[in-house]
Design an enzyme around this catalytic site. Structure first.
Site, PDB file in Angstrom:
ATOM      1  N   SER A 165      45.703  46.930  47.417  1.00 46.08           N
ATOM      2  CA  SER A 165      46.742  46.903  46.457  1.00 46.08           C
ATOM      3  C   SER A 165      46.652  48.371  46.003  1.00 46.08           C
ATOM      4  O   SER A 165      45.395  48.773  45.158  1.00 46.08           O
ATOM      5  CB  SER A 165      46.612  45.949  45.417  1.00 46.08           C
ATOM      6  OG  SER A 165      47.165  46.296  44.136  1.00 46.08           O
TER       7      SER A 165
ATOM      8  N   HIS B  34      50.251  47.357  49.780  1.00 47.94           N
ATOM      9  CA  HIS B  34      50.529  46.548  48.577  1.00 47.94           C
ATOM     10  C   HIS B  34      51.054  47.250  47.451  1.00 47.94           C
ATOM     11  O   HIS B  34      50.033  47.970  46.964  1.00 47.94           O
ATOM     12  CB  HIS B  34      49.739  45.425  48.394  1.00 47.94           C
ATOM     13  CG  HIS B  34      50.176  44.135  47.604  1.00 47.94           C
ATOM     14  ND1 HIS B  34      50.808  43.167  47.837  1.00 47.94           N
ATOM     15  CD2 HIS B  34      50.022  44.236  46.192  1.00 47.94           C
ATOM     16  CE1 HIS B  34      51.250  42.713  47.098  1.00 47.94           C
ATOM     17  NE2 HIS B  34      50.545  43.096  45.741  1.00 47.94           N
TER      18      HIS B  34
ATOM     19  N   ASP C 170      46.943  37.073  46.572  1.00 43.49           N
ATOM     20  CA  ASP C 170      46.780  38.152  45.650  1.00 43.49           C
ATOM     21  C   ASP C 170      45.951  37.739  44.396  1.00 43.49           C
ATOM     22  O   ASP C 170      46.435  37.141  43.547  1.00 43.49           O
ATOM     23  CB  ASP C 170      48.170  38.675  45.468  1.00 43.49           C
ATOM     24  CG  ASP C 170      48.375  40.092  44.693  1.00 43.49           C
ATOM     25  OD1 ASP C 170      47.292  40.734  44.483  1.00 43.49           O
ATOM     26  OD2 ASP C 170      49.465  40.549  44.268  1.00 43.49           O
ATOM     27  N   GLY C 171      45.221  38.623  44.171  1.00 45.93           N
ATOM     28  CA  GLY C 171      44.183  38.375  42.674  1.00 45.93           C
ATOM     29  C   GLY C 171      42.735  37.972  43.094  1.00 45.93           C
ATOM     30  O   GLY C 171      42.608  36.822  43.606  1.00 45.93           O
ATOM     31  N   GLY C 172      42.024  38.694  42.556  1.00 49.66           N
ATOM     32  CA  GLY C 172      40.390  38.443  42.621  1.00 49.66           C
ATOM     33  C   GLY C 172      39.886  38.155  44.061  1.00 49.66           C
ATOM     34  O   GLY C 172      38.973  37.293  44.404  1.00 49.66           O
TER      35      GLY C 172
ATOM     36  N   GLY D 202      50.143  40.644  36.586  1.00 45.41           N
ATOM     37  CA  GLY D 202      50.214  41.580  35.616  1.00 45.41           C
ATOM     38  C   GLY D 202      48.846  42.714  35.337  1.00 45.41           C
ATOM     39  O   GLY D 202      49.303  43.857  35.127  1.00 45.41           O
TER      40      GLY D 202
ATOM     41  N   HIS E 181      55.719  44.171  45.906  1.00 44.52           N
ATOM     42  CA  HIS E 181      55.481  42.938  45.020  1.00 44.52           C
ATOM     43  C   HIS E 181      56.289  43.148  43.753  1.00 44.52           C
ATOM     44  O   HIS E 181      55.770  43.965  42.810  1.00 44.52           O
ATOM     45  CB  HIS E 181      54.053  42.610  44.994  1.00 44.52           C
ATOM     46  CG  HIS E 181      53.690  41.523  43.952  1.00 44.52           C
ATOM     47  ND1 HIS E 181      52.453  41.431  43.470  1.00 44.52           N
ATOM     48  CD2 HIS E 181      54.488  40.431  43.399  1.00 44.52           C
ATOM     49  CE1 HIS E 181      52.366  40.206  42.745  1.00 44.52           C
ATOM     50  NE2 HIS E 181      53.767  39.892  42.824  1.00 44.52           N
TER      51      HIS E 181
ATOM     52  N   MET F 184      49.955  33.599  44.178  1.00 45.61           N
ATOM     53  CA  MET F 184      49.184  34.252  43.213  1.00 45.61           C
ATOM     54  C   MET F 184      47.770  33.503  42.921  1.00 45.61           C
ATOM     55  O   MET F 184      47.989  32.548  42.651  1.00 45.61           O
ATOM     56  CB  MET F 184      49.791  34.765  41.997  1.00 45.61           C
ATOM     57  CG  MET F 184      51.074  35.693  42.220  1.00 45.61           C
ATOM     58  SD  MET F 184      50.620  37.209  42.719  1.00 45.61           S
ATOM     59  CE  MET F 184      49.271  37.937  41.714  1.00 45.61           C
TER      60      MET F 184
ATOM     61  N   MET G 277      57.251  42.435  40.081  1.00 40.98           N
ATOM     62  CA  MET G 277      56.921  41.498  39.039  1.00 40.98           C
ATOM     63  C   MET G 277      57.777  42.214  37.775  1.00 40.98           C
ATOM     64  O   MET G 277      57.531  42.724  36.898  1.00 40.98           O
ATOM     65  CB  MET G 277      55.525  41.723  38.541  1.00 40.98           C
ATOM     66  CG  MET G 277      54.449  41.237  39.384  1.00 40.98           C
ATOM     67  SD  MET G 277      52.630  42.033  39.154  1.00 40.98           S
ATOM     68  CE  MET G 277      52.856  43.147  40.469  1.00 40.98           C
TER      69      MET G 277
ATOM     70  N   ASP H 170      52.642  47.080  43.623  1.00 49.21           N
ATOM     71  CA  ASP H 170      52.740  46.242  42.567  1.00 49.21           C
ATOM     72  C   ASP H 170      53.815  46.987  41.747  1.00 49.21           C
ATOM     73  O   ASP H 170      53.370  47.984  41.212  1.00 49.21           O
ATOM     74  CB  ASP H 170      51.525  46.088  41.628  1.00 49.21           C
ATOM     75  CG  ASP H 170      50.505  45.051  42.561  1.00 49.21           C
ATOM     76  OD1 ASP H 170      51.069  43.986  43.119  1.00 49.21           O
ATOM     77  OD2 ASP H 170      49.409  45.406  42.959  1.00 49.21           O
TER      78      ASP H 170
ATOM     79  N   MET I  27      55.651  46.777  38.133  1.00 48.49           N
ATOM     80  CA  MET I  27      55.814  45.716  36.884  1.00 48.49           C
ATOM     81  C   MET I  27      56.686  46.497  35.982  1.00 48.49           C
ATOM     82  O   MET I  27      56.503  47.783  35.754  1.00 48.49           O
ATOM     83  CB  MET I  27      54.195  45.834  36.265  1.00 48.49           C
ATOM     84  CG  MET I  27      53.259  45.484  37.261  1.00 48.49           C
ATOM     85  SD  MET I  27      51.489  45.019  36.613  1.00 48.49           S
ATOM     86  CE  MET I  27      50.453  44.852  38.046  1.00 48.49           C
TER      87      MET I  27
HETATM   88  C1  DX5 Z   1      48.146  41.621  39.924  1.00 49.38           C
HETATM   89  C2  DX5 Z   1      48.685  42.399  41.471  1.00 49.38           C
HETATM   90  C3  DX5 Z   1      47.534  42.510  42.393  1.00 49.38           C
HETATM   91  C4  DX5 Z   1      46.207  43.293  41.878  1.00 49.38           C
HETATM   92  C5  DX5 Z   1      45.087  42.648  42.539  1.00 49.38           C
HETATM   93  O1  DX5 Z   1      49.403  41.538  39.198  1.00 49.38           O
HETATM   94  O2  DX5 Z   1      49.728  41.508  41.829  1.00 49.38           O
HETATM   95  O3  DX5 Z   1      48.160  43.038  43.418  1.00 49.38           O
HETATM   96  O4  DX5 Z   1      46.267  44.493  42.122  1.00 49.38           O
HETATM   97  O5  DX5 Z   1      43.967  43.162  42.047  1.00 49.38           O
HETATM   98  P1  DX5 Z   1      42.738  42.718  42.261  1.00 49.38           P
HETATM   99  O6  DX5 Z   1      42.484  42.642  43.760  1.00 49.38           O
HETATM  100  O7  DX5 Z   1      41.791  43.666  41.505  1.00 49.38           O
HETATM  101  O8  DX5 Z   1      42.478  41.156  41.441  1.00 49.38           O
HETATM  102 ZN    ZN Z   2      50.314  42.311  43.918  1.00 49.28          ZN
END
Ligand code: DX5
Ligand code: ZN
Length: 219
Positions: free
Chosen positions: A10, A35, A174-176, A145, A68, A140, A70, A37, A39
């Site tokens: 990302s 990826h 996606d995330g963590g 965010g 992605h 997710m 958002m 993001d 927002m």
């Molecule tokens: C959060 C994004 C993710 C983010 C993930 O809203 O959609 O793509 O970049 O970041 P990490 O991998 O640090 O959790």
């Molecule tokens: Zn994302």
């Protein structure tokens, strides 16, 4: 069914002053997709980038751009993001729930691959009428965010449920995501792993990407 495993770093966690170099760095390290993001400061309380920047990213990479969205009213923007050069456009069910069918149509009309995204508190059952119409589903594992949040393991049930229903498209998380949580995602049936902090924050992006695939560290 053997979908290839895709690792999609990302860019949110990259150095925004040097996007082209950062993209090259993860490509050299074995990334499959980028990826991106998007927002809008409304659907999520954060603001990143839009079509003009994506058009520039398109010029410096041949890898698929996994965008992605958002954003609120995603269908109104579908064409703009497709024209900017996205290969895959994913929008949130929560942002489009008034007219998911119409939104899917708007995205499909662009010719891009289309994905639907669920935040952690949205039950997977809402996808029942739609899952067979999309190329990708993004589950997710943090609330959309921000990067750098902790993986929510409860969402893995949604991935298992979708595979049980017979979904054979790309299932992205996606995330963590890091070496340990990636293993849980793969075991549940996910085949696209997004990782921001873990890849860009690692001293070796190559080692990080290999570990997401469950492979030993490269020499
Ligand atoms: C959060 C994004 C993710 C983010 C993930 O809203 O959609 O793509 O970049 O970041 P990490 O991998 O640090 O959790
Ligand atoms: Zn994302």
């Amino acid at each position: 069914m053997a979908l290839p495993l895709r690792v999609a770093p990302s860019l949110l966690a990259s150095d925004f002053t040097r996007l082209a170099e950062e993209m090259q760095r993860v490509e050299d390290a074995g990334a499959d997709w980028h990826h991106v993001d998007v927002m809008d400061g409304h659907f999520v309380p954060n603001l990143t980038l839009g079509p003009p920047v994506i058009a520039k990213l398109r010029q410096v990479s041949t890898l698929p751009l996994d965008v992605h969205l958002m954003i609120e009213q995603p269908a109104a923007w579908a064409k703009r993001y497709a024209e900017a050069g996205a290969d895959l456009l994913s929008f949130h069910y929560e942002a489009a729930q008034d007219d998911v069918e119409g939104s899917l149509q708007a995205f499909q009309n662009t010719g891009c691959k289309v994905g639907l995204v669920l935040n952690p508190d949205t039950p997977v059952e809402v996808l029942k009428p739609f899952w067979s119409q999309v190329d990708l589903i993004l589950i997710m594992s943090v609330f959309a965010g921000f990067g750098g949040q902790k993986f929510i393991p409860e969402v893995l049930d949604k991935v298992r449920q979708l595979r049980d229903w017979g979904f054979e498209g790309d299932l992205e998380m996606d995330g963590g995501i890091n070496e340990e949580t990636a293993q849980l995602c793969r075991q549940a049936g996910a085949n696209v792993l997004v990782a921001g902090t873990y890849v860009f924050g690692s001293p070796s992006a190559k080692k990080a990407i290999q570990s997401l695939r469950g492979l030993p560290a490269p020499a």
